[in-house]
Write a protein that holds these residues in place. Structure first.
Motif, short mmCIF file in Angstrom:
data_model
loop_
_atom_site.label_atom_id
_atom_site.label_comp_id
_atom_site.label_asym_id
_atom_site.label_seq_id
_atom_site.Cartn_x
_atom_site.Cartn_y
_atom_site.Cartn_z
N VAL A 156 0.92 -1.13 0.01
CA VAL A 156 -0.01 -0.07 0.08
C VAL A 156 0.82 1.10 0.12
CG1 VAL A 156 -1.81 -1.47 1.23
CG2 VAL A 156 -0.25 0.24 2.44
N ASN A 157 0.17 2.25 -0.36
CA ASN A 157 0.98 3.64 -0.39
C ASN A 157 1.51 4.01 0.91
OD1 ASN A 157 -1.04 5.28 1.15
ND2 ASN A 157 -2.01 5.07 -1.20
N GLN A 158 2.37 5.12 1.20
CA GLN A 158 2.86 5.39 2.37
C GLN A 158 1.92 5.95 3.60
OE1 GLN A 158 5.55 3.82 2.54
NE2 GLN A 158 7.13 5.13 2.51
N ASN A 159 0.80 6.72 3.10
CA ASN A 159 -0.01 7.38 3.75
C ASN A 159 -0.72 5.92 4.58
OD1 ASN A 159 0.74 10.07 3.47
ND2 ASN A 159 -0.76 10.20 1.83
N GLN A 160 -1.21 5.06 3.78
CA GLN A 160 -2.00 4.01 4.37
C GLN A 160 -1.19 3.14 5.30
OE1 GLN A 160 -3.50 2.56 0.30
NE2 GLN A 160 -5.00 1.76 1.59
N TRP A 161 0.13 2.76 4.82
CA TRP A 161 1.07 2.19 5.72
C TRP A 161 1.30 2.88 7.18
CZ3 TRP A 161 3.38 -1.60 8.01
CH2 TRP A 161 4.39 -1.52 8.78
N TYR A 162 1.50 4.44 6.92
CA TYR A 162 1.71 4.83 8.43
C TYR A 162 0.64 4.80 9.17
CZ TYR A 162 2.95 8.97 10.91
OH TYR A 162 3.56 9.91 11.96
N GLU A 163 -0.44 5.20 8.94
CA GLU A 163 -1.69 4.70 9.83
C GLU A 163 -1.56 3.25 10.25
OE1 GLU A 163 -6.58 4.97 9.54
OE2 GLU A 163 -5.45 6.80 9.10
N SER A 164 -1.62 2.44 9.36
CA SER A 164 -1.76 0.97 9.65
C SER A 164 -0.57 0.77 10.88
CB SER A 164 -1.58 0.06 8.37
OG SER A 164 -2.55 0.06 7.54
N ALA A 165 0.66 1.25 10.60
CA ALA A 165 1.89 0.74 11.55
C ALA A 165 1.38 1.33 12.78
CB ALA A 165 3.13 1.53 11.09
N GLN A 166 0.69 2.33 12.95
CA GLN A 166 0.23 2.97 14.32
C GLN A 166 -0.79 1.98 14.97
OE1 GLN A 166 -0.68 7.43 14.64
NE2 GLN A 166 0.13 7.09 12.55
N VAL A 167 -1.67 1.43 14.15
CA VAL A 167 -2.51 0.29 14.81
C VAL A 167 -1.84 -0.99 15.07
CG1 VAL A 167 -4.38 -1.37 14.22
CG2 VAL A 167 -4.56 0.97 13.16
N LEU A 168 -0.65 -1.11 14.28
CA LEU A 168 0.19 -2.30 15.01
C LEU A 168 1.31 -2.09 16.09
CD1 LEU A 168 0.35 -3.51 11.37
CD2 LEU A 168 -0.80 -4.69 12.92
N GLY A 169 1.06 -1.02 16.62
CA GLY A 169 2.21 -0.65 17.87
C GLY A 169 3.06 0.63 17.56
N TYR A 170 3.15 0.96 16.12
CA TYR A 170 4.10 2.18 16.25
C TYR A 170 3.55 3.38 16.84
CZ TYR A 170 6.55 5.91 13.65
OH TYR A 170 7.07 6.91 13.49
N GLU A 171 4.68 4.15 17.63
CA GLU A 171 4.38 5.39 18.07
C GLU A 171 4.88 6.46 17.35
OE1 GLU A 171 4.50 7.74 22.36
OE2 GLU A 171 5.00 5.77 22.23
N PRO A 172 4.31 7.36 16.58
CA PRO A 172 4.90 8.30 15.78
C PRO A 172 5.69 9.43 16.81
CG PRO A 172 2.68 8.31 15.15
CD PRO A 172 2.86 7.42 16.55
N TYR A 173 6.75 9.91 16.01
CA TYR A 173 7.65 10.99 16.58
C TYR A 173 6.84 11.90 17.31
CZ TYR A 173 10.52 14.88 17.60
OH TYR A 173 11.30 15.74 18.11
N SER A 174 7.10 12.20 18.54
CA SER A 174 6.81 13.62 19.09
C SER A 174 7.61 13.94 20.04
CB SER A 174 5.31 13.68 19.91
OG SER A 174 5.41 12.82 20.96
N PRO A 175 7.96 15.30 20.60
CA PRO A 175 8.67 15.81 21.51
C PRO A 175 8.59 14.92 22.89
CG PRO A 175 7.80 17.48 20.34
CD PRO A 175 7.16 16.32 19.80
N LEU A 176 7.19 14.48 23.27
CA LEU A 176 7.13 13.60 24.59
C LEU A 176 7.08 12.22 24.22
CD1 LEU A 176 3.90 15.81 25.40
CD2 LEU A 176 6.08 16.27 26.20
N ARG A 177 7.66 11.74 23.09
CA ARG A 177 7.67 10.21 22.98
C ARG A 177 8.91 9.70 23.89
NH1 ARG A 177 8.93 7.57 17.27
NH2 ARG A 177 11.12 8.52 17.55
#
Length: 282
Positions: A156-177
């Protein structure tokens, strides 16, 4: 040139990297990374008879797990062999990540290979996790069970994968991560649910809309050697939380366990947790 590559990487690790390249044509859907960690994992499994004599487990039936996730379990020959396999798989993950120009970051759900690490442009490429457990010693007499888990974009394209990765446990970057210690993500038995702030996948949406459905929750408190799976029926839902009437308790994570082993439990009790903490079971 091949001799130079051999000096940089052992042959068993070079082969999957050389054979797993993907087209970079912008008009075609491609993997997030130039080299596939799934293909490299298949090579890792095929290297020994012990690893080959395992099974694919925890097969998802809901998107995105059924599209991007892969889990494999085998019985090792000794605790030392299991430790060696864990170290070798960690090394493989790092080499594939390095080859893709990424960096490994350690999160509760596993080690994620990402590009542009720790910046607003961070993008996950794949995740890797390998664990061992001495549970079910009567079924794995010589050594502990070893379980490999990975998530990787394949179609799938990167946008779909980015959201799917979060469902699968990936926590996106943030200053508080906050990132987890490497030893905690690669060796712990626990397979936590995705962060409560993550978008819901199809499974969580189904659970939240299906009062009466049979669901399970795996809980493994930190600093303990044994986790348990709780099974029951959805009783009610409210504000993203699912209340379940639990009748059964099992040893370990039933998604990867070689056998179901009940543990004494109350006749009925209620557990309330975020929808994405539960999974559909039978």
């Amino acid at each position: 040139m091949f001799s130079l590559v051999q000096k940089l990487f052992p042959l068993s690790l070079v082969i999957p990297l050389l054979l797993s390249g993907c087209s970079s044509n912008p008009d075609t859907v491609r993997r997030s990374g130039e080299y596939s960690f799934y293909d490299s994992t298949q090579r890792f499994i095929a290297l020994t008879d012990t690893r080959r004599n395992g099974a694919v487990v925890d097969k998802g039936v809901f998107y995105p797990k059924n599209t991007f996730a892969y889990t494999y379990r085998y019985c090792s020959t000794s605790p030392k062999q299991a430790a060696n396999d864990i170290a070798e798989y960690q090394t493989l993950a790092k080499r594939v990540c390095d080859t893709n120009g990424g960096q490994l970051i350690d999160q509760d759900s596993g080690s994620w290979c990402v590009s542009a690490a720790n910046t607003p442009n961070e993008m996950p490429l794949f995740s890797a996790k390998i664990t061992s457990t001495a549970l079910w010693a009567d079924l794995c007499l010589d050594g502990p069970f070893v379980t490999l888990r990975l998530n990787e974009n394949t179609q799938v394209n990167q946008n779909q994968w980015y959201e799917s990765a979060q469902v699968l446990g990936y926590e996106p970057y943030s200053p508080l991560r906050q990132l987890a210690p490497t030893s905690a993500t690669m060796h712990a038995i626990n397979q936590p649910a995705s962060p409560t702030t993550a978008p819901w996948g199809e499974e969580s949406k189904y659970i939240y809309s299906s009062v009466g459905a049979t669901v399970c929750l795996y809980d493994h408190p930190h600093q303990t050697n044994l986790g348990h799976t709780y099974r029951g029926q959805v009783f009610s839902v409210n504000n993203g939380l699912v209340k379940v009437s639990v009748q059964d308790k099992f040893k370990g994570d039933i998604r990867t366990a070689p056998a179901l082993e009940r543990v004494s439990w109350h006749r009925s009790s209620y557990i309330t947790a975020p929808a994405n903490s539960w999974f559909v079971c039978s």
